[in-house]
Design an enzyme around this catalytic site. Structure first.
Site, PDB file in Angstrom:
ATOM      1  N   SER A  26       0.854  -1.197   0.000  1.00  0.00           N
ATOM      2  CA  SER A  26       0.000   0.000   0.000  1.00  0.00           C
ATOM      3  C   SER A  26       0.878   1.229   0.000  1.00  0.00           C
ATOM      4  CB  SER A  26      -0.898  -0.004   1.243  1.00  0.00           C
ATOM      5  OG  SER A  26      -1.565   1.235   1.386  1.00  0.00           O
ATOM      6  N   TYR A  32      -2.926  -0.881  10.546  1.00  0.00           N
ATOM      7  CA  TYR A  32      -2.909  -1.211   9.122  1.00  0.00           C
ATOM      8  C   TYR A  32      -1.621  -0.737   8.464  1.00  0.00           C
ATOM      9  CZ  TYR A  32      -4.310  -1.230   4.191  1.00  0.00           C
ATOM     10  OH  TYR A  32      -4.372  -1.440   2.833  1.00  0.00           O
TER      11      TYR A  32
END
Length: 679
Positions: free
Chosen positions: A556, A569
């Protein structure tokens, strides 16, 4: 245009015959019909023949798979035929007998159908018929089985002369309904489609009864002590352990996809005393050995031998097989012969476990295995009433390295970029993973669709084309056992794994003080630990194969961009990003490339966003949830929203061949987030 009656009858007959594997094998044999139709230029009636073209399959035949020829021109070729030394040129001449536009390329068996004076002709490869054709005293047995109603035609390579031979039988023996072709198969005929089908089925079923009634018990000999089958669970565990090694051996010359079979005929054959002798004789029918090679490779150890011993022996046998195959080629090759296509086996037999078969794609590998089962059935039938006597090795070579077969290979479309590669994608039941699975399959890969949601995984696998394209496995990536089971399933389905995408994930979007230790542990268990476990198993399998490989992490932009309220996360994404660098450094010497993709927030089509993550991120940024994708797009340099298909394209870019020298790289797929630029 309305379909000609002869064509309709031919297709109906072909489908009925091809639907039953007792009648003929996949893509084996052909059928024809003759009739009259108007010439498209003059309107005058012209006699035509419709016949299954080269490479088609009777059970799935369509009109577009038929070659359409003018009978007058085809039969006129008898006046210019210069003998068996000039066979290959006759196939080229068939092209000048074609009628109208389109249609399939005529096969080598076209003359057999056109020269026989019968309105309908079938040429089939039933196991029962080939058993008679490959028996040492096949001519005598054919007479005993059928009397005067079926003739015997000695082995002759398929071609124009064989067509002349069968036509002569038809003229000389009007009472005959067909013939057994030595070392090959059967041909039957009739004046109507119904009569032709009836004659074909009579020959097949009568031969089956004859073999059953006359055959001796245990045609493969007594049990070979210690070579009986393992239990189902033990067989599959042993097969999964051996499959990557065997696939690597079978891919020395060209990468191959594998298929595993442990059907009763295979296990019984390998448990019997005569299997080494019979396997060494090889298959006989041209359709068989074109797909199985001249003979299989057979492990000569019992299934209880230690795994490492079995692997070591397989490596020794493979080296011997290659040496023997190269000698076989050298014995028979002539100056004009096609180059050797590869010396690796297409069939590997492991007693007590089963059969591994290989090909350029899953269907080819599966069909090769099916053909060897046909060969086992043929051996059983021949040994039951006589002894198995396949055609001479020199004749097998002439078929295997026939220029006409080489031309057929040249007509095949170029392989797709990921052909022969096996991909395992985690989290592939929805969202980004589903898009990746779709793209990899579209580019030619076989795909193992792994997901915690069994129903979602099954739906994606079915969408991708079913068992020859994809299989579904249920995997919780926090479970070492389930991950190992997924790779075992990949080994049994396709022979191993070449390309792994770590995509499975969850997201818990909370501020630091609201993030619990459990939140942190769950987040890291799924993505950091889960991708580590998947990569570890992938590396083990890829090393056993010895074919290199690709591991791709879907990380990401959050791996490098410090966004708000996202500690668990983003930290685990940073962990994944560094795994890429660490594994690239460690696995490079094995030819295993490890790379990553850093997407921006993928809202549309994302399983994570649909599961509540989107609502939480929208609240953080103070925008309506339905506007979140637009919000993300507006903060990028390109002002574009990132979709699952964009991530899938990046995965393909990393694995499709153009970046073959790249490892340890992260590709941003974020439409340009300056704060996430890699430094």
């Amino acid at each position: 245009m309305e379909q000609h009656t002869s064509v309709s009858e031919l297709l109906d007959r072909a489908h009925a015959l091809g639907a039953d594997p007792r009648n003929t094998n996949y893509a084996g044999g052909n059928a024809s019909a003759k009739g009259t139709a108007p010439d498209p230029a003059t309107g005058d009636p012209v006699d035509l023949m419709w016949v299954k073209g080269s490479g088609g399959d009777l059970g799935t035949l369509r009109e577009s798979g038929l070659a359409v020829l003018r009978l007058d021109r085809l039969r006129a070729l008898t006046g210019v035929y210069a003998g068996v030394a000039h066979e290959d040129g006759m196939v080229a001449a068939f092209d000048y007998c074609l009628h109208g536009k389109g249609g399939a390329a005529p096969s080598i068996d076209t003359a057999m159908h056109g020269l026989v004076e019968a309105a309908h002709v079938d040429h089939l490869h039933p196991d029962s018929g080939i058993a008679l054709a490959c028996a040492a005293d096949g001519e005598k047995l054919t007479a005993e089985c059928f009397g005067d109603t079926v003739a015997w035609v000695p082995w002759r390579r398929p071609g124009f002369q064989l067509g002349l031979d069968i036509a002569a039988v038809r003229r000389a023996r009007p009472e005959a309904i067909g013939c057994v072709l030595g070392g090959h198969g059967i041909t039957a005929w009739g004046e109507t489609s119904e009569e032709c089908a009836r004659n074909s089925l009579h020959m097949i079923r009568r031969a089956e009864r004859f073999l059953a009634e006359r055959g001796k018990e245990e045609p493969f000999g007594p049990d070979l002590p210690g070579f009986g089958p393992l239990s189902s669970a033990e067989r599959h565990a042993r097969a999964a352990a051996l499959a990557p090694v065997i696939r690597g051996l079978a891919s020395q010359d060209h990468p191959q996809v594998g298929h595993f079979t442990d059907s009763p005929p295979v296990l019984d054959f390998l448990a019997r005393a005569e299997h080494p002798r019979l396997a060494a004789l090889g298959t006989s029918c041209p359709d068989h050995f074109l797909r199985t090679k001249v003979r299989p490779m057979v492990l000569d150890l019992p299934p209880t031998a230690p795994l490492e011993e079995a692997i070591g022996r397989l490596r020794e046998l493979h080296a011997e097989y290659r040496t023997e195959y190269e000698a076989y080629y050298a014995r028979h090759a002539e100056p004009g012969s096609p180059a050797m296509r590869g010396a690796d086996p297409a069939i590997v037999l492991v007693p007590g476990v089963g059969m591994f078969s290989f090909g350029r794609d899953k269907q080819t590998a599966r069909v090769a295995g099916e053909f060897y089962v046909n060969a086992i059935n043929v051996m059983r039938g021949a040994e039951a009433v006589s002894s198995y006597a396949p055609i001479e090795e020199s004749e097998k070579f002439r078929i295997e390295y026939w220029e006409l077969e080489e031309a057929k290979l040249r007509r095949m479309p170029a392989p797709k970029p990921l052909a022969t590669r096996v991909a395992l994608v985690t989290g592939a039941g929805s969202g980004i993973g589903r898009a990746i699975a779709r793209r990899l399959a579209a580019e030619g890969a076989c795909v193992v669709v792994a997901d915690l949601n069994a129903q979602g995984a099954a739906a994606v696998a079915e969408e991708l084309g079913g068992r020859d394209k994809a299989v579904a496995v249920t995997v919780d990536v926090t479970s070492e056992e389930q991950i190992a089971a997924a790779f075992e399933a990949a080994a049994l389905a396709f022979g191993g794994v070449d390309l792994v995408v770590n995509n499975a994930g969850i997201s818990l979007s909370k501020p630091l003080l609201e993030t619990t230790a459990d939140d942190w542990d769950v987040q890291h268990a799924v993505m950091a630990r889960g991708s580590f476990l998947v990569s570890r198993e992938a590396a083990r399998v890829m090393r056993e194969q010895g074919m290199g490989g690709d591991i791709v992490y879907i990380a990401s932009k959050n791996a490098v961009f410090a966004g708000p309220n996202n500690i668990a996360y983003s930290a685990t994404k940073a962990d994944q990003a560094h795994q890429v660098r660490l594994l690239a450094a460690e696995l490079g010497e094995d030819g295993i490339r490890v790379n990553g993709v850093n997407p921006d927030g993928v809202v549309r089509g994302s399983g994570i966003f649909a599961g509540g993550w989107g609502a939480r991120r929208a609240a953080v940024y103070g925008v309506p949830e339905e506007k979140l994708g637009e919000f993300y797009a507006q903060r990028t340099l390109l002002k574009r929203e990132v979709l699952p298909e964009h991530v899938a394209s990046a995965v393909f870019a990393l694995t499709g061949g153009d970046l073959a020298q790249t490892t340890g790289l992260h590709i941003p797929v974020d439409a340009g987030v300056a704060a996430a630029f890699l430094r």
